[in-house]
Motif scaffolding. Structure first.
Motif, PDB file in Angstrom:
ATOM      1  N   ASN A 178      52.765 -12.353  88.449  1.00  0.00           N
ATOM      2  CA  ASN A 178      52.936 -13.005  88.623  1.00  0.00           C
ATOM      3  C   ASN A 178      53.356 -14.845  87.353  1.00  0.00           C
ATOM      4  OD1 ASN A 178      52.032 -13.815  91.886  1.00  0.00           O
ATOM      5  ND2 ASN A 178      50.290 -12.630  91.694  1.00  0.00           N
ATOM      6  N   THR A 179      54.745 -14.704  88.011  1.00  0.00           N
ATOM      7  CA  THR A 179      55.150 -15.708  86.329  1.00  0.00           C
ATOM      8  C   THR A 179      55.640 -17.373  86.901  1.00  0.00           C
ATOM      9  OG1 THR A 179      56.993 -15.055  86.740  1.00  0.00           O
ATOM     10  CG2 THR A 179      55.282 -13.721  85.886  1.00  0.00           C
ATOM     11  N   PRO A 180      55.756 -17.959  86.226  1.00  0.00           N
ATOM     12  CA  PRO A 180      56.907 -18.973  86.478  1.00  0.00           C
ATOM     13  C   PRO A 180      58.037 -18.671  86.606  1.00  0.00           C
ATOM     14  CG  PRO A 180      55.733 -19.325  84.538  1.00  0.00           C
ATOM     15  CD  PRO A 180      55.615 -17.814  84.869  1.00  0.00           C
ATOM     16  N   GLU A 181      58.601 -19.583  87.276  1.00  0.00           N
ATOM     17  CA  GLU A 181      60.311 -19.476  87.160  1.00  0.00           C
ATOM     18  C   GLU A 181      60.811 -19.866  85.785  1.00  0.00           C
ATOM     19  OE1 GLU A 181      62.794 -19.942  91.040  1.00  0.00           O
ATOM     20  OE2 GLU A 181      63.224 -22.001  89.887  1.00  0.00           O
ATOM     21  N   PHE A 182      61.812 -18.486  85.468  1.00  0.00           N
ATOM     22  CA  PHE A 182      62.563 -18.725  84.061  1.00  0.00           C
ATOM     23  C   PHE A 182      63.669 -19.140  84.252  1.00  0.00           C
ATOM     24  CE2 PHE A 182      58.806 -15.146  83.663  1.00  0.00           C
ATOM     25  CZ  PHE A 182      57.981 -16.055  82.506  1.00  0.00           C
ATOM     26  N   ARG A 183      64.332 -20.394  84.025  1.00  0.00           N
ATOM     27  CA  ARG A 183      66.043 -19.830  84.388  1.00  0.00           C
ATOM     28  C   ARG A 183      66.810 -19.280  83.442  1.00  0.00           C
ATOM     29  NH1 ARG A 183      69.480 -23.230  87.425  1.00  0.00           N
ATOM     30  NH2 ARG A 183      68.080 -24.221  87.768  1.00  0.00           N
ATOM     31  N   VAL A 184      67.416 -18.791  82.938  1.00  0.00           N
ATOM     32  CA  VAL A 184      67.698 -18.043  82.274  1.00  0.00           C
ATOM     33  C   VAL A 184      69.112 -18.474  80.697  1.00  0.00           C
ATOM     34  CG1 VAL A 184      69.761 -15.819  81.584  1.00  0.00           C
ATOM     35  CG2 VAL A 184      67.757 -15.472  82.937  1.00  0.00           C
ATOM     36  N   PRO A 185      68.827 -19.395  80.187  1.00  0.00           N
ATOM     37  CA  PRO A 185      70.030 -20.360  79.957  1.00  0.00           C
ATOM     38  C   PRO A 185      71.732 -19.758  79.217  1.00  0.00           C
ATOM     39  CG  PRO A 185      67.402 -19.988  77.608  1.00  0.00           C
ATOM     40  CD  PRO A 185      67.851 -18.922  79.126  1.00  0.00           C
ATOM     41  N   GLU A 186      72.334 -20.822  79.078  1.00  0.00           N
ATOM     42  CA  GLU A 186      73.703 -19.754  78.425  1.00  0.00           C
ATOM     43  C   GLU A 186      73.402 -19.426  77.636  1.00  0.00           C
ATOM     44  OE1 GLU A 186      76.341 -19.713  80.184  1.00  0.00           O
ATOM     45  OE2 GLU A 186      75.359 -20.460  81.713  1.00  0.00           O
ATOM     46  N   GLY A 187      74.290 -18.163  76.941  1.00  0.00           N
ATOM     47  CA  GLY A 187      74.768 -17.196  75.899  1.00  0.00           C
ATOM     48  C   GLY A 187      72.659 -16.220  76.124  1.00  0.00           C
ATOM     49  N   TYR A 188      72.240 -16.066  76.575  1.00  0.00           N
ATOM     50  CA  TYR A 188      70.740 -15.245  77.107  1.00  0.00           C
ATOM     51  C   TYR A 188      70.776 -14.535  78.218  1.00  0.00           C
ATOM     52  CZ  TYR A 188      68.995 -18.429  73.143  1.00  0.00           C
ATOM     53  OH  TYR A 188      69.033 -18.810  71.862  1.00  0.00           O
ATOM     54  N   VAL A 189      70.529 -13.307  77.502  1.00  0.00           N
ATOM     55  CA  VAL A 189      69.666 -12.844  79.115  1.00  0.00           C
ATOM     56  C   VAL A 189      68.365 -12.884  79.411  1.00  0.00           C
ATOM     57  CG1 VAL A 189      71.882 -11.292  79.518  1.00  0.00           C
ATOM     58  CG2 VAL A 189      70.464 -10.546  77.844  1.00  0.00           C
ATOM     59  N   PHE A 190      67.683 -12.030  80.009  1.00  0.00           N
ATOM     60  CA  PHE A 190      66.360 -11.299  80.582  1.00  0.00           C
ATOM     61  C   PHE A 190      66.696 -10.333  80.906  1.00  0.00           C
ATOM     62  CE2 PHE A 190      62.762 -12.033  83.049  1.00  0.00           C
ATOM     63  CZ  PHE A 190      61.860 -13.060  81.946  1.00  0.00           C
ATOM     64  N   ALA A 191      65.404  -9.859  79.993  1.00  0.00           N
ATOM     65  CA  ALA A 191      65.548  -8.093  80.418  1.00  0.00           C
ATOM     66  C   ALA A 191      63.684  -7.558  80.577  1.00  0.00           C
ATOM     67  CB  ALA A 191      65.187  -7.632  78.900  1.00  0.00           C
ATOM     68  N   MET A 192      63.279  -6.599  81.192  1.00  0.00           N
ATOM     69  CA  MET A 192      62.482  -5.832  81.788  1.00  0.00           C
ATOM     70  C   MET A 192      62.595  -5.070  81.879  1.00  0.00           C
ATOM     71  SD  MET A 192      61.414  -8.932  84.930  1.00  0.00           S
ATOM     72  CE  MET A 192      60.350  -7.631  85.631  1.00  0.00           C
ATOM     73  N   GLY A 193      61.010  -3.997  81.503  1.00  0.00           N
ATOM     74  CA  GLY A 193      60.743  -2.869  81.495  1.00  0.00           C
ATOM     75  C   GLY A 193      60.741  -1.915  82.695  1.00  0.00           C
ATOM     76  N   ASP A 194      60.752  -1.034  82.887  1.00  0.00           N
ATOM     77  CA  ASP A 194      60.922  -0.399  84.802  1.00  0.00           C
ATOM     78  C   ASP A 194      59.481  -0.193  84.807  1.00  0.00           C
ATOM     79  OD1 ASP A 194      63.247  -0.756  84.631  1.00  0.00           O
ATOM     80  OD2 ASP A 194      63.709   1.579  84.480  1.00  0.00           O
ATOM     81  N   ASN A 195      58.955   0.076  83.741  1.00  0.00           N
ATOM     82  CA  ASN A 195      56.921   0.236  83.711  1.00  0.00           C
ATOM     83  C   ASN A 195      56.345  -1.218  83.871  1.00  0.00           C
ATOM     84  OD1 ASN A 195      54.414   1.091  84.012  1.00  0.00           O
ATOM     85  ND2 ASN A 195      55.101   1.941  82.056  1.00  0.00           N
ATOM     86  N   ARG A 196      56.473  -1.573  85.120  1.00  0.00           N
ATOM     87  CA  ARG A 196      56.476  -3.177  85.605  1.00  0.00           C
ATOM     88  C   ARG A 196      55.543  -3.406  84.591  1.00  0.00           C
ATOM     89  NH1 ARG A 196      60.467  -5.331  88.426  1.00  0.00           N
ATOM     90  NH2 ARG A 196      62.198  -3.768  87.422  1.00  0.00           N
ATOM     91  N   ASP A 197      54.124  -2.843  85.328  1.00  0.00           N
ATOM     92  CA  ASP A 197      52.256  -3.627  84.209  1.00  0.00           C
ATOM     93  C   ASP A 197      52.470  -2.990  82.903  1.00  0.00           C
ATOM     94  OD1 ASP A 197      52.032  -4.564  86.640  1.00  0.00           O
ATOM     95  OD2 ASP A 197      51.760  -2.995  87.599  1.00  0.00           O
ATOM     96  N   ASN A 198      53.299  -2.429  82.123  1.00  0.00           N
ATOM     97  CA  ASN A 198      53.096  -1.858  80.669  1.00  0.00           C
ATOM     98  C   ASN A 198      54.117  -1.983  80.219  1.00  0.00           C
ATOM     99  OD1 ASN A 198      51.676  -0.842  78.476  1.00  0.00           O
ATOM    100  ND2 ASN A 198      52.133   1.412  79.130  1.00  0.00           N
ATOM    101  N   SER A 199      54.890  -3.021  80.273  1.00  0.00           N
ATOM    102  CA  SER A 199      55.641  -3.642  79.696  1.00  0.00           C
ATOM    103  C   SER A 199      56.072  -4.918  78.443  1.00  0.00           C
ATOM    104  CB  SER A 199      57.565  -3.760  80.076  1.00  0.00           C
ATOM    105  OG  SER A 199      58.290  -3.724  79.598  1.00  0.00           O
TER     106      SER A 199
END
Length: 254
Positions: A178-199
């Motif tokens: 449960n996270t706040p909403e993140f707005r990805v800035p220009e020139g950036y990306v958002f990355a997440m691990g597939d092991n969602r509770d251990n990343s």
């Protein structure tokens, strides 16, 4: 004397051959493919500890991080292009620009990313998540850890089709579920691990956060070798047959 000169010439020729081979290897590693190995379980079930894979260096163009030791020769990217949503990419950790991380790109510039109750939301819409069954996470402790296996389908974008991949969840009420909403800035990306509770990933703004496009090293393409914890040292070839995960060799990373 003639014999000594011949010997000297042989050494020079050998040294020149080694130098040429080294330059070719560095060139291939810089512009084409670079090998990486997986040291942690943050990308289970897509990537396992002990997987060795090739990353294409040309997929997103070239930055200083395409070169060995990331020399500060120029900024930005040459022949740059955006990753596709769903790509598994290697990047340099933004806080030190040195540590290699591998995660899945789930957010592109301008996207709004949030996790609610364990479900990824992109631009306010929940990402489809289909339960596939139980999953045992091995190699993360003295005994297997139970989790749940899901197929997550990232939405289509422009001319790109929807992309499905597997993730695991131990719980839907963990620290990053449960996270706040993140707005990805220009020139950036958002990355997440597939092991969602251990990343440790972009959800941890103080540790990883948004990833600059300049920090992308390349896209994971295929696994060329994989070995589990039964293997000894690399030179103990007699341990390989029981330790190699034969079914993972030369499989594409999706």
């Amino acid at each position: 004397m003639a014999k000594r000169k011949s010997s000297s010439g042989g050494w020079l020729e050998s040294a020149r051959t080694i130098l040429y081979a080294a330059l070719i290897a560095v060139g291939i590693r810089t512009v084409a493919f670079e090998p990486f190995n997986i040291p942690s379980g943050s990308m289970i079930p897509t990537l396992l500890v002990g997987d060795y894979l090739f990353v294409s260096k040309f997929s997103y163009g070239y930055s200083r991080h395409s070169l060995p030791f990331s020399p500060n020769l120029f900024s930005g990217r040459i022949f740059g292009s955006l990753p596709q949503r769903g790509d598994v990419a290697v990047f340099k950790l933004p806080r030190d620009n040195a540590t290699d991380y591998i995660k899945r790109i789930v957010g592109l510039p301008g996207d709004r990313i949030q996790v609610r109750g364990g479900v990824l939301h992109i631009n306010g819409q929940p990402v489809r998540r289909e339960y596939l069954g139980p999953y045992l996470v091995e190699g993360e402790g003295p005994r297997p850890v139970p989790a749940r296996l899901y197929r997550e389908t990232l939405p289509a974008l422009g001319g790109q089709p929807a992309r499905a991949h597997e993730i695991i969840e131990a719980t839907d009420d963990g620290p990053f579920d449960n996270t706040p909403e993140f707005r990805v800035p220009e020139g950036y990306v958002f990355a997440m691990g597939d092991n969602r509770d251990n990343s440790l990933d972009s959800r941890a703004m103080n540790a990883v956060g948004f990833v600059p496009l300049e920090n992308l090293v390349g896209r994971a393409e295929f696994i060329f070798f994989s070995v589990d914890g039964d293997a000894g040292s690399w030179w103990e070839v007699w341990t390989w047959p029981r330790a190699i995960r034969w079914n993972r060799l030369f499989t594409a990373v999706r």
